[in-house]
Motif scaffolding. Structure first.
Motif, short mmCIF file in Angstrom:
data_model
loop_
_atom_site.label_atom_id
_atom_site.label_comp_id
_atom_site.label_asym_id
_atom_site.label_seq_id
_atom_site.Cartn_x
_atom_site.Cartn_y
_atom_site.Cartn_z
N ILE A 25 39.75 44.18 29.39
CA ILE A 25 38.29 44.08 29.37
C ILE A 25 37.75 44.47 28.00
O ILE A 25 36.86 43.81 27.45
N ALA A 26 38.30 45.51 27.41
CA ALA A 26 37.84 45.97 26.09
C ALA A 26 38.07 44.90 25.02
O ALA A 26 37.32 44.83 24.04
N ASN A 27 39.08 44.06 25.21
CA ASN A 27 39.41 43.03 24.23
C ASN A 27 38.74 41.68 24.51
O ASN A 27 38.98 40.72 23.76
N MET A 28 37.93 41.61 25.55
CA MET A 28 37.24 40.34 25.83
C MET A 28 36.17 40.09 24.78
O MET A 28 35.52 41.02 24.32
N THR A 29 36.00 38.82 24.45
CA THR A 29 34.93 38.45 23.52
C THR A 29 33.59 38.50 24.25
O THR A 29 33.55 38.52 25.49
N GLU A 30 32.52 38.49 23.51
CA GLU A 30 31.18 38.44 24.12
C GLU A 30 31.04 37.20 24.99
O GLU A 30 30.45 37.25 26.07
N THR A 31 31.58 36.08 24.51
CA THR A 31 31.51 34.83 25.27
C THR A 31 32.24 34.98 26.60
O THR A 31 31.73 34.59 27.65
N GLN A 32 33.45 35.56 26.56
CA GLN A 32 34.22 35.76 27.79
C GLN A 32 33.50 36.70 28.75
O GLN A 32 33.49 36.48 29.96
N LEU A 33 32.89 37.75 28.20
CA LEU A 33 32.17 38.71 29.04
C LEU A 33 30.90 38.11 29.64
O LEU A 33 30.53 38.45 30.76
N ASN A 34 30.25 37.24 28.90
CA ASN A 34 28.94 36.74 29.33
C ASN A 34 28.96 35.38 30.01
O ASN A 34 27.93 34.94 30.52
N THR A 35 30.11 34.72 30.02
CA THR A 35 30.22 33.43 30.70
C THR A 35 30.60 33.69 32.16
O THR A 35 31.60 34.36 32.43
N PRO A 36 29.80 33.16 33.10
CA PRO A 36 30.15 33.36 34.52
C PRO A 36 31.51 32.75 34.85
O PRO A 36 31.89 31.71 34.30
N PHE A 37 32.23 33.41 35.73
CA PHE A 37 33.50 32.89 36.22
C PHE A 37 33.22 31.59 36.97
O PHE A 37 32.29 31.51 37.77
N ASP A 38 34.04 30.59 36.73
CA ASP A 38 33.93 29.32 37.46
C ASP A 38 35.31 28.69 37.55
O ASP A 38 35.81 28.12 36.58
N PHE A 39 35.91 28.83 38.71
CA PHE A 39 37.24 28.28 38.95
C PHE A 39 37.18 27.07 39.88
O PHE A 39 38.19 26.65 40.42
N SER A 40 35.98 26.51 40.06
CA SER A 40 35.77 25.44 41.05
C SER A 40 36.58 24.18 40.75
O SER A 40 36.94 23.45 41.67
N ALA A 41 36.90 23.94 39.49
CA ALA A 41 37.67 22.73 39.14
C ALA A 41 39.16 22.90 39.37
O ALA A 41 39.90 21.91 39.38
N ASP A 42 39.61 24.12 39.58
CA ASP A 42 41.04 24.39 39.78
C ASP A 42 41.34 24.42 41.27
O ASP A 42 41.08 25.41 41.95
N LYS A 43 41.90 23.35 41.76
CA LYS A 43 42.17 23.21 43.21
C LYS A 43 43.26 24.17 43.70
O LYS A 43 43.40 24.38 44.90
N SER A 44 44.01 24.77 42.78
CA SER A 44 45.04 25.74 43.20
C SER A 44 44.43 27.09 43.55
O SER A 44 45.08 27.91 44.18
N LYS A 45 43.20 27.30 43.13
CA LYS A 45 42.52 28.58 43.38
C LYS A 45 41.62 28.43 44.61
O LYS A 45 40.41 28.32 44.50
N LYS A 46 42.25 28.44 45.77
CA LYS A 46 41.57 28.16 47.04
C LYS A 46 41.00 29.40 47.73
O LYS A 46 40.08 29.29 48.52
N GLU A 47 41.59 30.57 47.45
CA GLU A 47 41.16 31.78 48.14
C GLU A 47 39.68 32.05 47.84
O GLU A 47 39.19 31.76 46.76
N ALA A 48 39.01 32.66 48.81
CA ALA A 48 37.56 32.88 48.71
C ALA A 48 37.15 33.69 47.48
O ALA A 48 36.08 33.45 46.91
N HIS A 49 37.99 34.62 47.05
CA HIS A 49 37.60 35.48 45.93
C HIS A 49 37.40 34.69 44.63
O HIS A 49 36.64 35.11 43.77
#
Length: 179
Positions: A25-49
């Motif tokens: 987390i400390a090494n994340m860029t501002e862009t990585q920290l401020n961009t919302p997570f979006d895994f919707s295009a990855d069909k392998s990531k099916k779990e609700a979380h």
């Protein structure tokens, strides 16, 4: 990472994974920290979380709330007050996804810095409590009647090192996607 099967490994793996999570987390860029997570295009990531958590704060709060479940479970049952289940009465292992959503909803106004502080405090308390138990108490199945058919250490492993590993993988996937 291997799953802890004794107290020394539980403490070691928990501390190591917690440190790795904080460093990531400390090494994340501002862009990585401020961009919302979006895994919707990855069909392998099916779990609700994958759809539930939208940022680092959400992940840290999830860990914090599971620490709180563990702390309440251990403190109440070890005191002999009354035997309470790990999950709140209104949830089961079939419906705990709804509980995770409830945790997520509860903390939508919690700032990232507060989430970091809450997690640091709960991690410290969980580790202090784990330290008080012997290897036998932690890793002997059915040692305590209130742990059912499993051992107390499994609850600690699930809420710490294994859960931290889950968080690390999730945040790394986000960082890779964002760049």
């Amino acid at each position: 990472m291997a799953r802890a099967r004794n107290k020394d490994d539980l403490l070691k793996f928990s501390q190591e994974n917690y440190a790795k999570l904080l460093e990531l987390i400390a090494n994340m860029t501002e862009t990585q920290l401020n961009t919302p997570f979006d895994f919707s295009a990855d069909k392998s990531k099916k779990e609700a979380h994958w759809a539930r958590d939208k940022n680092v704060r959400d992940v840290l709060i999830h860990l914090y709330e599971w620490h709180c479940l563990l702390l309440k479970f251990v403190e109440n049952n070890a005191s002999g007050k009354s035997v309470i289940p790990f999950l709140p009465a209104e949830y089961s292992w079939k419906t705990y996804g709804a509980m995770n959503v409830m945790f997520w909803t509860r903390h939508q106004n919690t700032p990232l810095e507060s989430a970091k502080t809450l997690l640091a405090q709960s991690h410290k308390k969980v580790m202090e409590i784990a330290e008080k138990y012997t290897n036998e108490e932690l890793f002997t199945k059915k040692y305590f009647d209130w742990t059912g058919t499993t051992d107390l250490g499994s609850y600690f492993v699930s809420a710490t090192s294994s859960h931290y590993d889950w968080a690390i993988k999730k945040i790394k996937a986000h960082c890779k996607k964002v760049g």
